[in-house]
Design an enzyme around this catalytic site. Sequence first.
Site, PDB file in Angstrom:
ATOM      1  N   ASP A   1      -5.513   2.780  -3.540  1.00 13.04           N
ATOM      2  CA  ASP A   1      -6.777   2.740  -2.799  1.00 13.04           C
ATOM      3  C   ASP A   1      -6.973   3.935  -1.863  1.00 13.04           C
ATOM      4  O   ASP A   1      -8.034   4.069  -1.260  1.00 13.04           O
ATOM      5  CB  ASP A   1      -6.929   1.418  -2.029  1.00 13.04           C
ATOM      6  N   ARG A   2      -5.980   4.812  -1.748  1.00 16.10           N
ATOM      7  CA  ARG A   2      -6.122   5.986  -0.881  1.00 16.10           C
ATOM      8  C   ARG A   2      -6.156   7.260  -1.710  1.00 16.10           C
ATOM      9  O   ARG A   2      -5.759   7.280  -2.863  1.00 16.10           O
ATOM     10  CB  ARG A   2      -4.971   6.050   0.128  1.00 16.10           C
TER      11      ARG A   2
ATOM     12  N   ASP B   1      -2.027   6.613  -3.528  1.00 15.80           N
ATOM     13  CA  ASP B   1      -0.904   5.947  -2.854  1.00 15.80           C
ATOM     14  C   ASP B   1      -0.342   4.811  -3.706  1.00 15.80           C
ATOM     15  O   ASP B   1      -0.645   4.677  -4.889  1.00 15.80           O
ATOM     16  CB  ASP B   1      -1.335   5.435  -1.486  1.00 15.80           C
TER      17      ASP B   1
ATOM     18  N   SER C   1       0.816  -1.211   0.000  1.00 19.19           N
ATOM     19  CA  SER C   1       0.000   0.000   0.000  1.00 19.19           C
ATOM     20  C   SER C   1       0.850   1.262   0.000  1.00 19.19           C
ATOM     21  O   SER C   1       1.608   1.520  -0.928  1.00 19.19           O
ATOM     22  CB  SER C   1      -0.966  -0.030   1.183  1.00 19.19           C
ATOM     23  N   HIS C   2       0.756   2.040   1.070  1.00 22.19           N
ATOM     24  CA  HIS C   2       1.414   3.347   1.156  1.00 22.19           C
ATOM     25  C   HIS C   2       2.820   3.252   1.738  1.00 22.19           C
ATOM     26  O   HIS C   2       3.470   4.281   1.938  1.00 22.19           O
ATOM     27  CB  HIS C   2       0.571   4.275   2.030  1.00 22.19           C
TER      28      HIS C   2
ATOM     29  N   LYS D   1     -11.430   0.351  -0.810  1.00 17.79           N
ATOM     30  CA  LYS D   1     -11.387   1.800  -0.942  1.00 17.79           C
ATOM     31  C   LYS D   1     -10.746   2.123  -2.282  1.00 17.79           C
ATOM     32  O   LYS D   1     -10.017   1.323  -2.846  1.00 17.79           O
ATOM     33  CB  LYS D   1     -10.640   2.444   0.215  1.00 17.79           C
TER      34      LYS D   1
ATOM     35  N   ASP E   1      -0.815   1.531  -4.003  1.00 17.64           N
ATOM     36  CA  ASP E   1      -1.670   0.572  -4.711  1.00 17.64           C
ATOM     37  C   ASP E   1      -2.982   1.172  -5.183  1.00 17.64           C
ATOM     38  O   ASP E   1      -3.851   0.457  -5.670  1.00 17.64           O
ATOM     39  CB  ASP E   1      -1.928  -0.657  -3.843  1.00 17.64           C
TER      40      ASP E   1
END
Length: 542
Positions: free
Chosen positions: A282-283, A278, A114-115, A377, A280
């Site tokens: 999703d943010r 981010d 992710s982030h 998300k 991947d």
Amino acid sequence: MTAFTTIQTRPFDGQKPGTSGLRKKVRVFQQPGYLENFVQAIFDSIGDCTGKTLALGGDGRFFNREAIQIILKMAAGNGFARVMVGQGGILSTPAASCVIRKYQTFGGIILSASHNPGGADEDFGIKYNIPAGGPAPEAVTEAIYARTQQIDKYRTTQVGDVDLDQLGEYPLGDMVVQVFDPVADYAALMQELFDFDAIRALFAGGFRMKFDAMHAVTGPYAKAILEGLLAAPAGTVMNGTPLEDFGHGHPDPNLVHAHDLVEALFGADAPDFGAASDGDGDRNMILGRGFYVTPSDSLAVLAANATLCPGYAKGLAGIARSMPTSAAADRVAAALGIPCYETPTGWKFFGTLLDAGKATLCGEESFGTGSDHVREKDGLWAVLMWLNVLAKRQQPVAEIVREHWAKYGRNVYSRHDYEAIDSAAANGLMEHLRGLDLKGQSLGAYKVAFNDDFAYTDPVDGSISTKQGVRIVFDDGSRVVFRLSGTGTEGATLRLYVEQFQPDPAQHHLDPQVALADLIKIARDVAQIEARTGRTEPTVIT
């Protein structure tokens, strides 16, 4: 028929998935058998894979391509008939959910931390998403973890690598690998939800924006949708090429790590709108000219304006938010006469509500917003929803948010992160907080209504989750919340959330750090943060 090969192995300690899969340093995943064990544990835990289709892809970080080749051969060895893998190994997390749902696959494996930073010395991650498209629920992740502790062999196929860069179908043993365009299905879904004609007209009228893809997975998606389908000017997308190390950056869309975007939006000749996503995809972070929109406010504003978007024109069934997220969305839900659900942190907790039709929009204060269009998300979705609202309302971001505050009141809100602190110290701090009985006590000018350790009973399936964050709630509705993040790979991250409702529009202009200063001091003192962690200031404030 190509025979599979059985490889003897032994368990590795610590393969317990966190809030969003297993995340460790790259070098941990590169140990012989480490990734293979976890993948085999997934396949052993989800049922008979024979003849099924699996979705696969990741955010392009270091070790992404190598991991995909390993997983493809293991999928063939475990009887899958087909694996759909994003071209170049690229597949954003929300796009993976879209593909799983559209093609009714037997779930999917997403490779991302992710982030978190990427690179040879940084982080890697893996998670399984169920056939509904969302992250595996706790029952599944617990089964996977239990299997990792007992595993003694894994199955693979001794064949060559697949060319991930050329679209098409390729045999791998008795399985077919389908290399597909990772953007096309996702872009088609976005066109169903939003008024692309209105957004195109917005750009044609001179509207300017900057989208910072942070050299992460959303670069190809943003270029195809914003600069392609919506005809935003070339250069609208910043840092649009995915890189294995994210350009030596930290792909976390906040005011600290997206500094180039923030400087642009708060500088001279700033564009009208700014956004970032981010690692991947999703943010999201949302900015207006000289104006930052907190994720909590973003969820509330989008909920209040959702019917301006074609995909939500019929209204919302409900709103769901994570417990640490501000109650701004609750006020919108009350005004709309719909329920607002408070869940633990982790997108998997929204899945049952979405599947049951109880919620339409969901959000977390950690820069995550989404809806029932997928089961993750979705950063770019949130950006497009904002663009749809801006196109319809023809007002600047700051004006829309201030009007929202004037109507509903402002939930003044801030999050303080203390990153990479000693794990034992962090756990000790949480145990200290859990042991307090503060009801009726005065802390500064605030009187405690109650304090607890948040527990959640899922209203759909009845599952229970405990120890989800310590809350101290005051008589006036103000609160402070403490929890340990499950997304880091080094030490522990303590998150402190501070919130106060402010109904007076004359006070809405105040900086949250000023408005919340007394509550922040109370929180630090009660938790003994400095004494227990040695930290005098947070690492990041959002």
